[in-house]
Motif scaffolding. Structure first.
Motif, mmCIF file in Angstrom:
data_model
loop_
_atom_site.group_PDB
_atom_site.id
_atom_site.type_symbol
_atom_site.label_atom_id
_atom_site.label_comp_id
_atom_site.label_asym_id
_atom_site.label_seq_id
_atom_site.Cartn_x
_atom_site.Cartn_y
_atom_site.Cartn_z
ATOM 1 N N LEU A 49 21.410 89.520 90.296
ATOM 2 C CA LEU A 49 21.558 89.068 91.268
ATOM 3 C C LEU A 49 20.042 89.588 91.780
ATOM 4 O O LEU A 49 19.685 90.994 91.105
ATOM 5 N N LYS A 50 18.843 89.417 92.349
ATOM 6 C CA LYS A 50 17.586 88.832 92.055
ATOM 7 C C LYS A 50 17.250 90.076 93.419
ATOM 8 O O LYS A 50 18.063 89.850 95.011
ATOM 9 N N PRO A 51 16.575 90.976 93.575
ATOM 10 C CA PRO A 51 16.897 92.306 95.053
ATOM 11 C C PRO A 51 16.855 90.819 96.407
ATOM 12 O O PRO A 51 17.650 91.489 97.184
ATOM 13 N N SER A 52 15.990 90.117 96.115
ATOM 14 C CA SER A 52 15.052 89.384 96.966
ATOM 15 C C SER A 52 16.461 88.440 97.480
ATOM 16 O O SER A 52 16.694 88.141 98.954
ATOM 17 N N ALA A 53 16.893 87.521 96.822
ATOM 18 C CA ALA A 53 18.501 87.789 97.132
ATOM 19 C C ALA A 53 19.421 88.058 98.064
ATOM 20 O O ALA A 53 20.898 87.651 98.514
ATOM 21 N N ALA A 54 19.938 89.867 98.201
ATOM 22 C CA ALA A 54 20.363 90.212 98.410
ATOM 23 C C ALA A 54 19.531 91.492 100.269
ATOM 24 O O ALA A 54 20.820 92.332 99.871
ATOM 25 N N ALA A 55 19.438 90.634 100.004
ATOM 26 C CA ALA A 55 18.161 91.885 101.091
ATOM 27 C C ALA A 55 19.422 91.749 102.732
ATOM 28 O O ALA A 55 19.448 92.801 103.219
ATOM 29 N N ALA A 56 19.774 91.092 102.581
ATOM 30 C CA ALA A 56 20.649 90.944 103.567
ATOM 31 C C ALA A 56 21.906 90.751 103.146
ATOM 32 O O ALA A 56 22.637 90.712 101.979
ATOM 33 N N PRO A 57 23.320 91.560 104.293
ATOM 34 C CA PRO A 57 24.588 91.849 104.234
ATOM 35 C C PRO A 57 25.003 90.385 103.564
ATOM 36 O O PRO A 57 24.396 89.144 103.456
ATOM 37 N N PRO A 58 25.318 91.332 102.362
ATOM 38 C CA PRO A 58 27.158 89.941 101.969
ATOM 39 C C PRO A 58 27.663 89.095 102.756
ATOM 40 O O PRO A 58 28.911 90.498 103.408
ATOM 41 N N LEU A 59 28.240 87.960 102.597
ATOM 42 C CA LEU A 59 29.695 87.941 102.600
ATOM 43 C C LEU A 59 30.030 88.255 102.424
ATOM 44 O O LEU A 59 30.998 88.023 101.429
ATOM 45 N N VAL A 60 31.682 89.472 102.715
ATOM 46 C CA VAL A 60 32.911 89.818 102.249
ATOM 47 C C VAL A 60 33.609 89.670 102.715
ATOM 48 O O VAL A 60 34.639 89.867 103.763
ATOM 49 N N ARG A 61 34.746 88.272 101.888
ATOM 50 C CA ARG A 61 36.083 88.313 102.414
ATOM 51 C C ARG A 61 37.262 88.971 101.960
ATOM 52 O O ARG A 61 37.046 89.138 101.189
ATOM 53 N N ILE A 62 38.005 89.401 102.383
ATOM 54 C CA ILE A 62 39.711 90.235 102.102
ATOM 55 C C ILE A 62 40.636 89.580 102.781
ATOM 56 O O ILE A 62 40.781 88.955 103.484
ATOM 57 N N SER A 63 41.348 89.712 101.859
ATOM 58 C CA SER A 63 42.749 88.915 102.053
ATOM 59 C C SER A 63 43.613 90.088 102.517
ATOM 60 O O SER A 63 42.927 91.209 103.247
ATOM 61 N N GLY A 64 45.040 90.087 102.674
ATOM 62 C CA GLY A 64 45.899 90.694 103.442
ATOM 63 C C GLY A 64 46.246 90.203 104.898
ATOM 64 O O GLY A 64 45.712 89.763 105.338
ATOM 65 N N ILE A 88 37.388 97.163 108.807
ATOM 66 C CA ILE A 88 38.085 95.287 109.298
ATOM 67 C C ILE A 88 39.277 95.003 108.615
ATOM 68 O O ILE A 88 39.821 95.067 107.644
ATOM 69 N N PRO A 89 39.751 93.866 109.952
ATOM 70 C CA PRO A 89 40.948 93.558 109.350
ATOM 71 C C PRO A 89 41.217 92.977 108.797
ATOM 72 O O PRO A 89 40.196 92.351 108.185
ATOM 73 N N GLY A 90 42.477 92.680 108.136
ATOM 74 C CA GLY A 90 42.960 92.273 106.301
ATOM 75 C C GLY A 90 43.105 90.278 106.844
ATOM 76 O O GLY A 90 42.981 90.060 108.376
ATOM 77 N N GLY A 91 42.866 89.757 106.263
ATOM 78 C CA GLY A 91 42.390 88.469 106.311
ATOM 79 C C GLY A 91 41.378 87.675 106.988
ATOM 80 O O GLY A 91 41.409 86.673 107.335
ATOM 81 N N THR A 92 39.874 89.140 106.738
ATOM 82 C CA THR A 92 38.776 88.579 107.515
ATOM 83 C C THR A 92 37.748 89.179 106.766
ATOM 84 O O THR A 92 37.973 88.145 105.579
#
Length: 171
Positions: A42-57, A91-95
């Protein structure tokens, strides 16, 4: 006969960042429209902003997310291993991570030389947590943090690679 070798082992994430564990939660990481798979570039410029991290649970369960760079400042001489890039707790599960509490602000990849691994580790919390931000980002230790906060082994791990972009090609 083909044999499956875990990309976390091949990428030395298991061993250098975390101990061997059995994934028990699904975690997806996306930077914009780019879904991250273990070992992708991944290019650093593409990761300048926080990612969307989805988790189950389950919603009642709480999780801690840590992002580090075990290759700082260079993969051949990682004297700052691990460089801390982000901590989100409760971080609540499922979010997703945006529903948690950011304890250490997100810092995008900034590899000065070589190809760096950026590792996102998810832990299940036993109770609601408050993590003290470390004095410095350099020489953070995911294992020690997990032990100090009684987090146990990870429930999920995803990592990607990034390298410095030529100044004239950034977008």
């Amino acid at each position: 006969m083909a044999r499956f070798v875990d990309p976390l082992v091949v990428g030395r994430v298991i061993g250098e960042v975390v101990d061997l564990f059995v994934p028990s939660i699904n975690m997806t990481v996306a930077y914009g429209s780019k879904d991250i798979s273990n070992g992708c570039l991944l290019k650093p410029s593409a990761a300048a902003a926080p990612p969307l991290v989805r988790i189950s649970g389950r919603r009642n369960d709480l999780y801690t997310l840590i992002m580090t760079d075990p290759d700082a400042p260079s993969p051949s001489d990682p004297t700052m291993r691990e460089y801390l890039h982000w901590i989100v707790t409760n971080i609540p599960g499922g979010t997703d991570a945006s529903k948690g509490e950011e304890e250490v602000d997100y810092m995008g990849p900034r590899p000065p030389v070589g190809i760096h691994r950026y590792v996102l580790v998810l832990f299940e919390q036993k109770t609601r947590a408050r993590a003290e931000a470390p004095a410095e980002r350099a020489n953070f230790n995911t294992r020690a943090f997990a032990a100090a906060h009684e987090l146990g082994l990870p429930t999920a791990v995803v990592y990607f690679n990034a390298q410095k972009e030529p100044a004239n090609r950034r977008r």
